[in-house]
Design a protein around this motif. Structure first.
Motif, PDB file in Angstrom:
ATOM      1  N   ARG A  72      21.048   5.769  -4.085  1.00  0.00           N
ATOM      2  CA  ARG A  72      19.679   6.289  -3.998  1.00  0.00           C
ATOM      3  C   ARG A  72      18.836   5.803  -5.164  1.00  0.00           C
ATOM      4  N   VAL A  73      19.378   5.894  -6.376  1.00  0.00           N
ATOM      5  CA  VAL A  73      18.627   5.472  -7.556  1.00  0.00           C
ATOM      6  C   VAL A  73      18.346   3.970  -7.498  1.00  0.00           C
ATOM      7  N   THR A  74      19.299   3.192  -6.997  1.00  0.00           N
ATOM      8  CA  THR A  74      19.073   1.757  -6.869  1.00  0.00           C
ATOM      9  C   THR A  74      17.947   1.466  -5.891  1.00  0.00           C
ATOM     10  N   THR A  75      17.948   2.156  -4.755  1.00  0.00           N
ATOM     11  CA  THR A  75      16.893   1.953  -3.763  1.00  0.00           C
ATOM     12  C   THR A  75      15.534   2.325  -4.337  1.00  0.00           C
ATOM     13  N   GLU A  76      15.450   3.477  -4.977  1.00  0.00           N
ATOM     14  CA  GLU A  76      14.180   3.896  -5.570  1.00  0.00           C
ATOM     15  C   GLU A  76      13.760   2.939  -6.684  1.00  0.00           C
ATOM     16  N   GLY A  77      14.729   2.472  -7.466  1.00  0.00           N
ATOM     17  CA  GLY A  77      14.425   1.536  -8.547  1.00  0.00           C
ATOM     18  C   GLY A  77      13.895   0.213  -8.039  1.00  0.00           C
ATOM     19  N   VAL A  78      14.452  -0.257  -6.936  1.00  0.00           N
ATOM     20  CA  VAL A  78      13.964  -1.507  -6.342  1.00  0.00           C
ATOM     21  C   VAL A  78      12.535  -1.331  -5.846  1.00  0.00           C
ATOM     22  N   TRP A  79      12.244  -0.189  -5.229  1.00  0.00           N
ATOM     23  CA  TRP A  79      10.857   0.081  -4.809  1.00  0.00           C
ATOM     24  C   TRP A  79       9.918  -0.001  -6.022  1.00  0.00           C
TER      25      TRP A  79
ATOM     26  N   GLY B 109       0.802  -1.211   0.000  1.00  0.00           N
ATOM     27  CA  GLY B 109       0.000   0.000   0.000  1.00  0.00           C
ATOM     28  C   GLY B 109       0.835   1.260   0.000  1.00  0.00           C
ATOM     29  N   ARG B 110       1.851   1.297   0.858  1.00  0.00           N
ATOM     30  CA  ARG B 110       2.693   2.495   0.918  1.00  0.00           C
ATOM     31  C   ARG B 110       3.537   2.650  -0.338  1.00  0.00           C
ATOM     32  N   LEU B 111       4.069   1.553  -0.867  1.00  0.00           N
ATOM     33  CA  LEU B 111       4.829   1.655  -2.108  1.00  0.00           C
ATOM     34  C   LEU B 111       3.953   2.167  -3.243  1.00  0.00           C
TER      35      LEU B 111
ATOM     36  N   MET C 278       9.481  -3.575  -7.279  1.00  0.00           N
ATOM     37  CA  MET C 278       8.601  -4.377  -6.448  1.00  0.00           C
ATOM     38  C   MET C 278       7.130  -4.089  -6.759  1.00  0.00           C
ATOM     39  N   MET C 279       6.838  -2.901  -7.275  1.00  0.00           N
ATOM     40  CA  MET C 279       5.464  -2.536  -7.577  1.00  0.00           C
ATOM     41  C   MET C 279       5.035  -2.975  -8.968  1.00  0.00           C
ATOM     42  N   THR C 280       5.969  -3.118  -9.910  1.00  0.00           N
ATOM     43  CA  THR C 280       5.586  -3.390 -11.291  1.00  0.00           C
ATOM     44  C   THR C 280       5.631  -4.868 -11.650  1.00  0.00           C
ATOM     45  N   LEU C 281       6.364  -5.659 -10.882  1.00  0.00           N
ATOM     46  CA  LEU C 281       6.426  -7.088 -11.190  1.00  0.00           C
ATOM     47  C   LEU C 281       5.143  -7.788 -10.777  1.00  0.00           C
ATOM     48  N   GLN C 282       4.720  -8.781 -11.562  1.00  0.00           N
ATOM     49  CA  GLN C 282       3.514  -9.533 -11.211  1.00  0.00           C
ATOM     50  C   GLN C 282       3.754 -10.410  -9.990  1.00  0.00           C
TER      51      GLN C 282
END
Length: 219
Positions: free
Chosen positions: A173-180, A115-117, A183-187
């Motif tokens: 920072r970009v890696t952390t944001e990219g991982v977030w 939810g937060r992501l 995690m939201m776009t993968l099925q």
């Protein structure tokens, strides 16, 4: 518990709560609604339904959708800022300990929820959300970036690394944001533990004597 008790419906949220508690309830309902409906399709009526409250009560506390969204973003931003600053303060005094604490804080179970992501991604991504985000959260981002750069610079000064600390901090920072976002776009998203291992793999590329994919190397 008896069979009769187990079949009882869940109790509705109490109608009378202190003002701050009610506002928090509505903000949490807004986060859930944004995660489900998206930024632009979130309405006061939908937030009220999610919270199990009347539309009039949402209006009483926030008056308009814009005010509710601003308060929700400010709440998320302060929650995030407190999360990482308190993690760094609670860590040991060394640069590796504080750097690990700062990066790992993004993947604490209470913060790294679907939810937060989703809500964060909505504020980042919506055309209406970007100006709001920059206006309300820019100083928090600057504080985060400055502390991350300082820790990377300390890793150089205290432990003999030679990478550009500004660039190293930016990549982390970009890696952390990219991982977030990943995690939201993968099925079938991977869990927070795998997300942190991914960020630690990146951290180990800059500071290999102090980090592995498993995290901080014990002194």
């Amino acid at each position: 518990m008896s069979d009769v008790e187990s079949q009882k419906p869940a109790e509705a949220p109490p109608r009378k709560l202190p003002r701050d508690a009610r506002r928090l309830q509505l903000i949490e309902a807004t986060i859930e609604t944004i995660a489900r409906q998206g930024y632009s399709r979130t309405t006061l009526s939908e937030v009220a339904r999610t919270a199990g409250l009347s539309h009039g009560l949402v209006n009483f506390h926030f008056e308009t959708k814009d005010k509710l969204l601003v308060e929700t973003l400010l709440y998320l931003a302060e929650e995030y800022r407190l999360n990482w600053t308190q993690a760094v303060e609670a860590a040991g005094p060394s640069a590796p300990e504080q750097l690990y604490a700062m990066l790992a804080a993004d993947f604490r179970p209470e913060l790294c929820t679907p939810g937060r992501l989703s809500a964060w991604c909505a504020f980042w991504g919506e055309a209406q959300g970007r100006p709001l985000y920059q206006e309300k959260c820019g100083s928090n981002d600057e504080e985060y970036n400055r502390r991350l750069e300082e820790l990377c610079a300390r890793m150089n000064a205290e432990h003999g690394y030679s990478g550009d600390p500004v660039r190293s901090a930016r990549v982390l920072r970009v890696t952390t944001e990219g991982v977030w976002l990943d995690m939201m776009t993968l099925q079938a998203p991977y869990p927070p533990e795998e997300a942190l291992a991914t960020v630690m793999t990146c951290t180990a590329a800059f500071f290999p004597r102090h980090f592995t994919a498993q995290g901080l190397i014990a002194a």
